[in-house]
Design a protein around this motif. Sequence first.
Motif, short mmCIF file in Angstrom:
data_model
loop_
_atom_site.label_atom_id
_atom_site.label_comp_id
_atom_site.label_asym_id
_atom_site.label_seq_id
_atom_site.Cartn_x
_atom_site.Cartn_y
_atom_site.Cartn_z
N GLY A 107 0.80 -1.21 0.00
CA GLY A 107 0.00 0.00 0.00
C GLY A 107 0.83 1.25 0.00
N THR A 108 2.04 1.17 0.50
CA THR A 108 2.91 2.35 0.49
C THR A 108 3.38 2.71 -0.90
OG1 THR A 108 4.91 1.01 0.84
CG2 THR A 108 3.74 1.78 2.81
N LEU A 109 3.23 1.76 -1.84
CA LEU A 109 3.65 2.06 -3.20
C LEU A 109 2.74 3.11 -3.83
CD1 LEU A 109 4.40 -1.53 -4.55
CD2 LEU A 109 6.05 0.19 -3.83
N GLU A 110 1.43 3.03 -3.53
CA GLU A 110 0.48 3.97 -4.12
C GLU A 110 0.75 5.39 -3.62
OE1 GLU A 110 -1.73 3.69 -6.38
OE2 GLU A 110 -1.63 1.53 -6.75
N GLY A 111 0.83 5.55 -2.30
CA GLY A 111 1.00 6.89 -1.74
C GLY A 111 2.44 7.31 -1.62
N GLY A 116 13.02 6.33 2.43
CA GLY A 116 14.29 5.90 3.02
C GLY A 116 14.38 4.43 3.35
N GLY A 117 13.41 3.63 2.89
CA GLY A 117 13.49 2.19 3.12
C GLY A 117 12.83 1.77 4.42
N LYS A 118 12.68 0.46 4.57
CA LYS A 118 12.03 -0.10 5.75
C LYS A 118 12.57 -1.50 5.98
CE LYS A 118 7.44 -0.97 7.72
NZ LYS A 118 7.66 -0.12 8.90
N SER A 119 12.59 -1.89 7.25
CA SER A 119 13.02 -3.25 7.61
C SER A 119 11.82 -4.04 8.09
CB SER A 119 14.08 -3.21 8.73
OG SER A 119 15.25 -2.57 8.29
N CYS A 132 11.24 -20.95 6.84
CA CYS A 132 12.49 -20.24 7.09
C CYS A 132 12.15 -18.79 7.39
CB CYS A 132 13.45 -20.35 5.90
SG CYS A 132 12.82 -19.58 4.38
N TYR A 133 13.11 -18.09 7.94
CA TYR A 133 12.90 -16.70 8.33
C TYR A 133 13.89 -15.82 7.57
CZ TYR A 133 10.08 -18.48 12.16
OH TYR A 133 9.11 -19.10 12.91
N ALA A 134 13.39 -14.64 7.20
CA ALA A 134 14.24 -13.71 6.45
C ALA A 134 14.12 -12.32 7.03
CB ALA A 134 13.85 -13.70 4.98
N GLN A 135 15.26 -11.66 7.18
CA GLN A 135 15.29 -10.24 7.50
C GLN A 135 15.25 -9.48 6.18
OE1 GLN A 135 15.27 -8.83 10.57
NE2 GLN A 135 15.19 -6.80 9.65
N VAL A 136 14.25 -8.62 6.02
CA VAL A 136 14.00 -7.99 4.73
C VAL A 136 14.24 -6.49 4.83
CG1 VAL A 136 12.30 -7.62 2.91
CG2 VAL A 136 12.31 -9.77 4.20
N GLU A 137 14.98 -5.96 3.86
CA GLU A 137 15.15 -4.52 3.69
C GLU A 137 14.43 -4.11 2.41
OE1 GLU A 137 16.62 -2.74 6.02
OE2 GLU A 137 17.26 -4.50 7.16
N LEU A 138 13.55 -3.11 2.50
CA LEU A 138 12.71 -2.74 1.37
C LEU A 138 12.91 -1.28 0.99
CD1 LEU A 138 10.66 -4.27 3.74
CD2 LEU A 138 9.62 -4.91 1.57
N VAL A 139 12.93 -1.03 -0.31
CA VAL A 139 12.95 0.34 -0.83
C VAL A 139 12.01 0.40 -2.03
CG1 VAL A 139 15.28 0.89 -0.07
CG2 VAL A 139 14.93 -0.15 -2.32
N VAL A 140 11.49 1.59 -2.32
CA VAL A 140 10.61 1.80 -3.46
C VAL A 140 11.44 2.29 -4.64
CG1 VAL A 140 8.68 3.15 -4.36
CG2 VAL A 140 8.61 2.26 -2.03
N SER A 141 11.17 1.70 -5.80
CA SER A 141 11.85 2.14 -7.02
C SER A 141 10.78 2.54 -8.03
CB SER A 141 12.70 1.00 -7.60
OG SER A 141 13.21 1.36 -8.86
N GLN A 153 7.78 0.06 -7.89
CA GLN A 153 8.15 -1.32 -7.56
C GLN A 153 8.71 -1.37 -6.16
OE1 GLN A 153 10.97 -1.89 -10.77
NE2 GLN A 153 9.53 -3.25 -11.86
N LEU A 154 8.58 -2.52 -5.54
CA LEU A 154 9.15 -2.75 -4.21
C LEU A 154 10.37 -3.63 -4.37
CD1 LEU A 154 8.43 -1.92 -1.31
CD2 LEU A 154 7.38 -4.16 -1.02
N LEU A 155 11.53 -3.08 -4.03
CA LEU A 155 12.78 -3.83 -4.12
C LEU A 155 13.09 -4.42 -2.75
CD1 LEU A 155 14.90 -1.25 -6.13
CD2 LEU A 155 13.26 -2.95 -6.97
N MET A 156 13.36 -5.72 -2.71
CA MET A 156 13.55 -6.43 -1.44
C MET A 156 14.90 -7.12 -1.42
SD MET A 156 9.79 -8.24 -1.12
CE MET A 156 10.33 -9.11 0.33
#
Length: 411
Positions: A107-111, A116-119, A132-141, A153-156
Amino acid sequence: MTIPNFSSSESEGGAQLQVEQVQADRTAADPATVLGPQGWPGDSASYQLLFEDAPVGYMVLNRSGQIMRANHAAGAMLGLASGQLEGQQLTHWLHWQQHGQLEALLGTLEGRLLQGGKSAEFKLLRADGQSCYAQVELVVSHNVQEAGPGGSQLLMALSDITALKKAQRDLVHLNQTLESRIEQRTADALSMASEMERFMQSVAHDLATPLRHILSFAGRLETADLNEQSRRSVATIVASARRMETLISALDQLALACNSQLSLTAIDLDRVLDAALKESGNAPGLTLHREDLPRVICDTQSMQTVLRQLLENAFKATDGRPHPTLRIWAEQVGAEIVIYLRDNGRGFNPNYRESMFEVFRKLHPERDFPGEGVGLAVVRRLMLRQGGRIWAESAGQDQGASFTLVLPAAP
């Protein structure tokens, strides 16, 4: 100012050159041209290789959560080839409890709220059914080529933290069971100690009968017609048997102190000290300085035994000393009462301050300090059973000694 005179053909040629230059500049600034095929900048093959072979998992999602691209590390994390992930919805590989979290991120992609990214932390489901578990770092492109005009797009970037999560679970489980295991081991230790004390009492009781027989028959030999050497041998037997009788009695006393019933209540320590002084008497010439003692939580009889033993110990330590003095006082430290007994007697080597509480361990010769070496062992056991502590300090021989006792303060 002189204005150049261009011919018609020259003017047309110059204009054409300017148009071509503007078009070249625009072409150079076009993102599609800069990025090259499929949005890779510059040398697309090099960047594609960097993406595919990175040790960290990479995914690119569109607005609907569909996986547009994934590298080898991301595929390996889920037990698939990277190409098998492309075109699938990420929710298919995401634990159902985290579907809402992914929807909020999409939803953050629309608005364009993701600045600055999110974890985040995702629980993923592998192709083999394991998790399995993953630590994810996300940024919008904002890639026009792939997402369309105005698209996002959401880059992970995904790091496998499965081993870390298992270690955290193990630690939580360890903390949850630690208290119960400590209680169980404490109960086992107390049970073993109680069994050992009963054994000690049984041994003391069982040795008493044969020892009485030895003394009885040795007494008969003393009255027999023996030569001098035989008489000395019999006297040695009797003296050793008497010594053993004393040690057995001391062991029995220690066992009784460790197995006696306790009644922990709030008591006036001054009254207990008065009773202990009455039992032990007073050393000739000893000056006793005592301050008012507070109320504590303890067993009256056990505490009276503790103080009597420490008083007798101080009387022996100061015997024959010039101006023998014993000072007794207490102070409250938090929820505890600290009691001090300090004398100016013989003192002891501070290297052996722990040894003096062991059974039959004596730091002074018998002629200077008579006794069996059991009194302080009894004192420590009684203090521990009451939930207290005791230790001794001295600067060295002939420097006096200080015994410190700690008990819970009465409310």
